[in-house]
Design a protein around this motif. Structure first.
Motif, short mmCIF file in Angstrom:
data_model
loop_
_atom_site.label_atom_id
_atom_site.label_comp_id
_atom_site.label_asym_id
_atom_site.label_seq_id
_atom_site.Cartn_x
_atom_site.Cartn_y
_atom_site.Cartn_z
N VAL A 142 8.55 -2.72 4.04
CA VAL A 142 7.76 -2.25 2.89
C VAL A 142 7.10 -0.91 3.20
O VAL A 142 6.87 -0.10 2.29
CB VAL A 142 6.71 -3.31 2.47
CG1 VAL A 142 6.02 -2.90 1.17
CG2 VAL A 142 7.36 -4.68 2.29
N ASP A 143 6.83 -0.65 4.47
CA ASP A 143 6.29 0.67 4.83
C ASP A 143 7.29 1.79 4.50
O ASP A 143 6.90 2.87 4.04
CB ASP A 143 5.92 0.71 6.32
CG ASP A 143 7.09 0.36 7.23
OD1 ASP A 143 7.90 -0.52 6.87
OD2 ASP A 143 7.21 0.98 8.31
N VAL A 144 8.58 1.53 4.70
CA VAL A 144 9.62 2.50 4.33
C VAL A 144 9.61 2.71 2.81
O VAL A 144 9.71 3.85 2.32
CB VAL A 144 11.01 2.01 4.79
CG1 VAL A 144 12.10 3.01 4.39
CG2 VAL A 144 11.02 1.79 6.30
N LEU A 145 9.47 1.62 2.07
CA LEU A 145 9.45 1.70 0.61
C LEU A 145 8.24 2.50 0.12
O LEU A 145 8.37 3.32 -0.80
CB LEU A 145 9.44 0.28 0.03
CG LEU A 145 9.37 0.15 -1.48
CD1 LEU A 145 10.53 0.88 -2.16
CD2 LEU A 145 9.38 -1.33 -1.87
N VAL A 146 7.08 2.27 0.71
CA VAL A 146 5.88 3.02 0.31
C VAL A 146 6.08 4.51 0.56
O VAL A 146 5.78 5.35 -0.30
CB VAL A 146 4.63 2.49 1.07
CG1 VAL A 146 3.45 3.45 0.89
CG2 VAL A 146 4.25 1.10 0.56
N VAL A 168 -2.55 -2.87 6.29
CA VAL A 168 -1.88 -1.67 6.81
C VAL A 168 -1.19 -0.92 5.67
O VAL A 168 -1.28 0.31 5.55
CB VAL A 168 -0.85 -2.06 7.88
CG1 VAL A 168 0.00 -0.86 8.30
CG2 VAL A 168 -1.55 -2.66 9.10
N LEU A 169 -0.52 -1.65 4.80
CA LEU A 169 0.19 -1.03 3.68
C LEU A 169 -0.78 -0.43 2.67
O LEU A 169 -0.53 0.66 2.13
CB LEU A 169 1.10 -2.07 3.01
CG LEU A 169 2.26 -2.55 3.89
CD1 LEU A 169 2.92 -3.78 3.27
CD2 LEU A 169 3.30 -1.44 4.09
N ARG A 170 -1.89 -1.11 2.43
CA ARG A 170 -2.90 -0.55 1.52
C ARG A 170 -3.43 0.77 2.07
O ARG A 170 -3.66 1.73 1.33
CB ARG A 170 -4.04 -1.55 1.32
CG ARG A 170 -3.65 -2.77 0.49
CD ARG A 170 -4.83 -3.76 0.39
NE ARG A 170 -4.43 -5.01 -0.21
CZ ARG A 170 -4.42 -5.24 -1.53
NH1 ARG A 170 -4.81 -4.29 -2.35
NH2 ARG A 170 -4.06 -6.41 -2.00
N GLY A 171 -3.62 0.82 3.39
CA GLY A 171 -4.07 2.05 4.02
C GLY A 171 -3.05 3.17 3.87
O GLY A 171 -3.41 4.33 3.62
N MET A 172 -1.77 2.85 4.01
CA MET A 172 -0.71 3.85 3.82
C MET A 172 -0.75 4.42 2.42
O MET A 172 -0.59 5.63 2.22
CB MET A 172 0.66 3.21 4.07
CG MET A 172 1.02 2.94 5.50
SD MET A 172 2.72 2.30 5.64
CE MET A 172 3.66 3.69 5.04
N ARG A 176 -1.57 8.43 1.41
CA ARG A 176 -0.56 9.23 0.72
C ARG A 176 -0.92 9.52 -0.74
O ARG A 176 -0.12 10.09 -1.48
CB ARG A 176 0.81 8.52 0.81
CG ARG A 176 1.42 8.65 2.20
CD ARG A 176 2.53 7.65 2.43
NE ARG A 176 3.20 7.91 3.70
CZ ARG A 176 2.69 7.61 4.89
NH1 ARG A 176 1.50 7.02 4.98
NH2 ARG A 176 3.35 7.88 6.00
N GLY A 177 -2.09 9.09 -1.16
CA GLY A 177 -2.53 9.36 -2.52
C GLY A 177 -1.71 8.66 -3.59
O GLY A 177 -1.51 9.19 -4.69
N LEU A 178 -1.23 7.45 -3.26
CA LEU A 178 -0.34 6.73 -4.17
C LEU A 178 -1.04 5.61 -4.94
O LEU A 178 -0.36 4.78 -5.56
CB LEU A 178 0.83 6.12 -3.38
CG LEU A 178 1.84 7.10 -2.79
CD1 LEU A 178 2.79 6.37 -1.85
CD2 LEU A 178 2.63 7.80 -3.89
N GLU A 179 -2.38 5.58 -4.92
CA GLU A 179 -3.09 4.46 -5.55
C GLU A 179 -2.70 4.28 -7.02
O GLU A 179 -2.66 3.16 -7.52
CB GLU A 179 -4.61 4.65 -5.45
CG GLU A 179 -5.14 4.59 -4.02
CD GLU A 179 -5.37 5.97 -3.45
OE1 GLU A 179 -4.53 6.87 -3.73
OE2 GLU A 179 -6.37 6.17 -2.74
N ALA A 180 -2.42 5.38 -7.71
CA ALA A 180 -2.10 5.30 -9.14
C ALA A 180 -0.69 4.76 -9.38
O ALA A 180 -0.38 4.33 -10.50
CB ALA A 180 -2.24 6.68 -9.79
#
Length: 252
Positions: A142-146, A168-172, A176-180
């Motif tokens: 999932v880290d690759v997907l993010v 960890v993924l939430r932090g990624m 990366r500014g992807l919250e939206a």
């Protein structure tokens, strides 16, 4: 576990063991005499020698080998899971391929209505949705997907599931500014599973490790008519959704 297993053996005509499962294999060794006249069928899901636990294989291999030798039949879920498994090299004559299948139960909810509700709850109205559905574990990728979502500004990723890498993924995502454009749905109730697949435009199955031997979530996507992007692992993953037929297969 061996006590429960012993009682179950006495009531059984045939014993079916899912492995790798060291406690179960130890129970088979302890109860060998009790199993003497019982056929033993094993479903071999993934070779532990290809996982992150391979450093412990020298301790585990004698138990695994003894259980495989005792089996009357060994089942793998895809042809590649036989070809890529070193532990099965000496047992090929008794191996059969039987793919997994999705549950046959039908949802008790109106799937389309519930999918529309989820789109509102997750603020997905008008969005193109990439869905990941599964455990947030190291081999799921999932880290690759993010990281890939940075280059896909026209879509929103829904991560449905929980696991040890959730924070960890939430932090990624934050870094990366992807919250939206990334929504974490958490653990999904059984009643909502079909609705999550119904709201997706694409199902992403980005697994990176050989512990992913099949990927039954792909079957849920295919049943919902959703194309799959999976990875070219040397396991049964590409077998479930073939490249150019029901989706795309890409390098892990």
């Amino acid at each position: 576990y061996p006590l429960h297993f012993a009682r179950a053996i006495d009531e059984a005509d045939l014993v079916h063991l899912q492995i790798p499962f060291p406690i179960g294999e130890a129970a088979v060794a302890l109860l060998e005499r009790r199993l003497a006249d019982k056929p033993l069928v094993i479903t071999f899901h993934a070779d532990p020698g290809l996982s992150r636990w391979r450093a412990l294989l020298s301790l585990y291999r004698p138990l695994l080998s003894r259980t495989l030798a005792r089996a009357d039949r060994i089942v793998v879920t895809a042809p590649a899971n036989l070809e890529s498994a070193p532990s099965l090299a000496g047992h090929r004559e008794k191996v059969r391929v039987i793919p997994l299948a999705p549950d046959e139960h039908f949802p008790s909810v109106d799937v389309a209505r519930r999918a529309a509700e989820l789109r509102r709850e997750l603020h997905l109205e008008g969005e193109r949705v990439v869905l990941f559905f599964g455990r947030l574990s190291y081999y799921k990728g999932v880290d690759v997907l993010v990281r890939a979502m940075v280059g896909v500004p026209e879509a929103t990723l829904v991560v449905a599931g929980d696991g040890e890498l959730a924070e960890v993924l939430r932090g990624m995502v934050r870094r990366r500014g992807l919250e939206a454009r990334v929504r974490f749905a958490g653990r999904v109730p059984e009643a909502d599973v079909a609705a999550y697949f119904a709201l997706a435009d694409v199902f992403a199955f980005p697994s990176v490790g050989a512990s992913e031997a099949f990927g039954i979530a792909q079957l849920d996507a295919l049943r919902a008519g959703v194309p799959v992007v999976n990875t070219a692992l040397e396991t049964g993953v590409p077998f479930v959704s073939p490249h150019g037929v029901t989706g795309l297969t890409v390098p892990p």
